[in-house]
Design a protein around this motif. Structure first.
Motif, PDB file in Angstrom:
ATOM      1  N   TYR A  75       0.811  -1.219   0.000  1.00  0.00           N
ATOM      2  CA  TYR A  75       0.000   0.000   0.000  1.00  0.00           C
ATOM      3  C   TYR A  75       0.846   1.272   0.000  1.00  0.00           C
ATOM      4  O   TYR A  75       0.314   2.372   0.037  1.00  0.00           O
ATOM      5  CB  TYR A  75      -0.946   0.010   1.199  1.00  0.00           C
ATOM      6  CG  TYR A  75      -2.028  -1.037   1.112  1.00  0.00           C
ATOM      7  CD1 TYR A  75      -3.213  -0.780   0.429  1.00  0.00           C
ATOM      8  CD2 TYR A  75      -1.839  -2.297   1.680  1.00  0.00           C
ATOM      9  CE1 TYR A  75      -4.199  -1.741   0.328  1.00  0.00           C
ATOM     10  CE2 TYR A  75      -2.818  -3.270   1.587  1.00  0.00           C
ATOM     11  CZ  TYR A  75      -3.994  -2.988   0.917  1.00  0.00           C
ATOM     12  OH  TYR A  75      -4.967  -3.944   0.810  1.00  0.00           O
ATOM     13  N   PHE A  76       2.165   1.115  -0.013  1.00  0.00           N
ATOM     14  CA  PHE A  76       3.033   2.281   0.035  1.00  0.00           C
ATOM     15  C   PHE A  76       3.671   2.569  -1.317  1.00  0.00           C
ATOM     16  O   PHE A  76       3.858   1.666  -2.133  1.00  0.00           O
ATOM     17  CB  PHE A  76       4.145   2.073   1.070  1.00  0.00           C
ATOM     18  CG  PHE A  76       3.647   1.956   2.479  1.00  0.00           C
ATOM     19  CD1 PHE A  76       3.240   3.087   3.176  1.00  0.00           C
ATOM     20  CD2 PHE A  76       3.576   0.719   3.103  1.00  0.00           C
ATOM     21  CE1 PHE A  76       2.782   2.977   4.481  1.00  0.00           C
ATOM     22  CE2 PHE A  76       3.113   0.613   4.413  1.00  0.00           C
ATOM     23  CZ  PHE A  76       2.721   1.745   5.097  1.00  0.00           C
ATOM     24  N   ARG A  94       8.031   2.823   0.974  1.00  0.00           N
ATOM     25  CA  ARG A  94       8.325   1.426   1.311  1.00  0.00           C
ATOM     26  C   ARG A  94       9.790   1.272   1.682  1.00  0.00           C
ATOM     27  O   ARG A  94      10.134   0.640   2.685  1.00  0.00           O
ATOM     28  CB  ARG A  94       7.970   0.513   0.142  1.00  0.00           C
ATOM     29  CG  ARG A  94       8.126  -0.958   0.449  1.00  0.00           C
ATOM     30  CD  ARG A  94       7.731  -1.836  -0.741  1.00  0.00           C
ATOM     31  NE  ARG A  94       8.486  -1.535  -1.938  1.00  0.00           N
ATOM     32  CZ  ARG A  94       9.770  -1.858  -2.120  1.00  0.00           C
ATOM     33  NH1 ARG A  94      10.424  -2.503  -1.171  1.00  0.00           N
ATOM     34  NH2 ARG A  94      10.392  -1.531  -3.227  1.00  0.00           N
ATOM     35  N   LYS A  95      10.666   1.881   0.874  1.00  0.00           N
ATOM     36  CA  LYS A  95      12.099   1.790   1.156  1.00  0.00           C
ATOM     37  C   LYS A  95      12.420   2.380   2.524  1.00  0.00           C
ATOM     38  O   LYS A  95      13.176   1.809   3.318  1.00  0.00           O
ATOM     39  CB  LYS A  95      12.905   2.520   0.065  1.00  0.00           C
ATOM     40  CG  LYS A  95      13.190   1.652  -1.135  1.00  0.00           C
ATOM     41  CD  LYS A  95      14.290   2.251  -2.003  1.00  0.00           C
ATOM     42  CE  LYS A  95      13.824   3.491  -2.746  1.00  0.00           C
ATOM     43  NZ  LYS A  95      14.823   3.985  -3.720  1.00  0.00           N
ATOM     44  N   ARG A 134      19.684  10.261   8.575  1.00  0.00           N
ATOM     45  CA  ARG A 134      20.429   9.013   8.383  1.00  0.00           C
ATOM     46  C   ARG A 134      19.624   8.056   7.498  1.00  0.00           C
ATOM     47  O   ARG A 134      20.173   7.425   6.603  1.00  0.00           O
ATOM     48  CB  ARG A 134      20.707   8.374   9.740  1.00  0.00           C
ATOM     49  CG  ARG A 134      21.344   6.999   9.681  1.00  0.00           C
ATOM     50  CD  ARG A 134      22.829   7.067  10.000  1.00  0.00           C
ATOM     51  NE  ARG A 134      23.448   5.737   9.910  1.00  0.00           N
ATOM     52  CZ  ARG A 134      24.017   5.274   8.793  1.00  0.00           C
ATOM     53  NH1 ARG A 134      24.009   6.003   7.690  1.00  0.00           N
ATOM     54  NH2 ARG A 134      24.595   4.087   8.779  1.00  0.00           N
ATOM     55  N   ILE A 135      18.336   7.956   7.753  1.00  0.00           N
ATOM     56  CA  ILE A 135      17.490   7.112   6.921  1.00  0.00           C
ATOM     57  C   ILE A 135      17.518   7.610   5.475  1.00  0.00           C
ATOM     58  O   ILE A 135      17.599   6.816   4.533  1.00  0.00           O
ATOM     59  CB  ILE A 135      16.034   7.120   7.438  1.00  0.00           C
ATOM     60  CG1 ILE A 135      15.961   6.543   8.853  1.00  0.00           C
ATOM     61  CG2 ILE A 135      15.127   6.344   6.484  1.00  0.00           C
ATOM     62  CD1 ILE A 135      15.897   5.051   8.924  1.00  0.00           C
ATOM     63  N   ALA A 136      17.484   8.924   5.311  1.00  0.00           N
ATOM     64  CA  ALA A 136      17.515   9.506   3.965  1.00  0.00           C
ATOM     65  C   ALA A 136      18.750   9.043   3.216  1.00  0.00           C
ATOM     66  O   ALA A 136      18.667   8.627   2.056  1.00  0.00           O
ATOM     67  CB  ALA A 136      17.469  11.028   4.050  1.00  0.00           C
ATOM     68  N   VAL A 137      19.897   9.091   3.883  1.00  0.00           N
ATOM     69  CA  VAL A 137      21.142   8.642   3.260  1.00  0.00           C
ATOM     70  C   VAL A 137      21.043   7.157   2.914  1.00  0.00           C
ATOM     71  O   VAL A 137      21.412   6.730   1.816  1.00  0.00           O
ATOM     72  CB  VAL A 137      22.336   8.887   4.198  1.00  0.00           C
ATOM     73  CG1 VAL A 137      23.590   8.205   3.672  1.00  0.00           C
ATOM     74  CG2 VAL A 137      22.569  10.384   4.380  1.00  0.00           C
ATOM     75  N   GLU A 138      20.506   6.381   3.836  1.00  0.00           N
ATOM     76  CA  GLU A 138      20.446   4.928   3.642  1.00  0.00           C
ATOM     77  C   GLU A 138      19.575   4.524   2.462  1.00  0.00           C
ATOM     78  O   GLU A 138      19.806   3.501   1.824  1.00  0.00           O
ATOM     79  CB  GLU A 138      19.936   4.246   4.913  1.00  0.00           C
ATOM     80  CG  GLU A 138      21.003   4.149   6.001  1.00  0.00           C
ATOM     81  CD  GLU A 138      20.493   3.435   7.242  1.00  0.00           C
ATOM     82  OE1 GLU A 138      19.330   2.986   7.240  1.00  0.00           O
ATOM     83  OE2 GLU A 138      21.269   3.325   8.208  1.00  0.00           O
ATOM     84  N   VAL A 139      18.546   5.309   2.155  1.00  0.00           N
ATOM     85  CA  VAL A 139      17.687   4.956   1.025  1.00  0.00           C
ATOM     86  C   VAL A 139      18.138   5.655  -0.257  1.00  0.00           C
ATOM     87  O   VAL A 139      17.454   5.599  -1.276  1.00  0.00           O
ATOM     88  CB  VAL A 139      16.198   5.282   1.285  1.00  0.00           C
ATOM     89  CG1 VAL A 139      15.685   4.502   2.474  1.00  0.00           C
ATOM     90  CG2 VAL A 139      15.995   6.773   1.487  1.00  0.00           C
ATOM     91  N   ALA A 150       7.400  10.243   4.999  1.00  0.00           N
ATOM     92  CA  ALA A 150       7.245   8.800   4.804  1.00  0.00           C
ATOM     93  C   ALA A 150       6.936   8.088   6.117  1.00  0.00           C
ATOM     94  O   ALA A 150       6.005   7.290   6.194  1.00  0.00           O
ATOM     95  CB  ALA A 150       8.499   8.216   4.166  1.00  0.00           C
ATOM     96  N   VAL A 151       7.694   8.376   7.158  1.00  0.00           N
ATOM     97  CA  VAL A 151       7.423   7.697   8.425  1.00  0.00           C
ATOM     98  C   VAL A 151       6.081   8.159   9.000  1.00  0.00           C
ATOM     99  O   VAL A 151       5.418   7.422   9.708  1.00  0.00           O
ATOM    100  CB  VAL A 151       8.547   7.895   9.470  1.00  0.00           C
ATOM    101  CG1 VAL A 151       9.827   7.292   9.009  1.00  0.00           C
ATOM    102  CG2 VAL A 151       8.721   9.337   9.831  1.00  0.00           C
TER     103      VAL A 151
END
Length: 174
Positions: free
Chosen positions: A89-90, A95-96, A114-119, A131-132
């Motif tokens: 549904y995302f 989703r990432k 940090r999440i931004a960098v990771e995706v 997103a979260v």
DNA sequence: CTAACTAAACCTA
DNA sequence: TAGGTTTAGTTAG
């Protein structure tokens, strides 16, 4: 889509799932009625699937085990809550992001940046916030463990009091 | 297609 | 530390 209300030491929480995994997991409400009531607006706003449907509904979730582990969580026990999630549904980006959040263990925090960098979207910290914020599978996708770069709380859809409370359960005082 | 939103982070003073 | 600027993605019009 299957639905249930499970009982925890913190109240009653509404849950929905498909054969692929969890779609909704709300925070505890004081009564069964309220838990069911709070499920409705979430389901009404559920976007259409972005990836293909799921063959054969009704396997997926062991509700008894879910109830047990969520209860353990609110008793302060360290639990993994590694239940399957129906990501369909995302949007791709969300989703990432949420899959990265899913991997953050109990008692640990990460920053939006940090999440931004990771995706692969450095500088997209703000988009990560969006997103979260779209996460509907609370606790299992531990979006409360995502905080601001400077160690402050950031935001939370269900209110910062809840975010503070959940982190406190995990031994983090903010 | 553009504009107006975010649960952010950075730069400057 | 405060305040303005930059940023990426989503959604409404």
């Amino acid at each position: 889509m299957e639905k249930a209300v499970i009982e925890t030491p913190a109240g009653f929480t509404g849950v929905c799932w498909t054969g692929a995994g969890l779609v909704v997991l709300n925070l505890p409400a004081p009564t069964v009625d309220e838990a069911e009531l709070e499920l409705r607006p979430v389901l009404d706003r559920l976007p259409s699937r972005t990836s293909g449907g799921v063959a054969g509904e009704g396997g997926g979730i062991d509700v008894k085990r879910l109830e047990s582990e969520i209860s353990q969580y609110f008793r302060g026990r360290r639990v993994d809550l590694s239940f399957p999630v129906d990501w369909s549904y995302f949007t791709e980006f969300r989703r990432k992001v949420l899959e990265k959040v899913y991997a953050v263990p109990w008692g640990q925090v990460v920053s939006y940046g940090r999440i931004a960098v990771e995706v692969g979207s450095p500088g997209g910290a703000r988009a990560v916030g969006g997103a979260v914020g779209s996460n509907r599978v609370l606790l299992v996708v531990p979006c409360h463990r995502v905080i601001a770069h400077d160690g402050t709380l950031g935001g939370f859809g269900s209110g910062l009091d809840w975010k503070r409370r959940l982190l406190r359960i995990e031994g983090i005082d903010i």
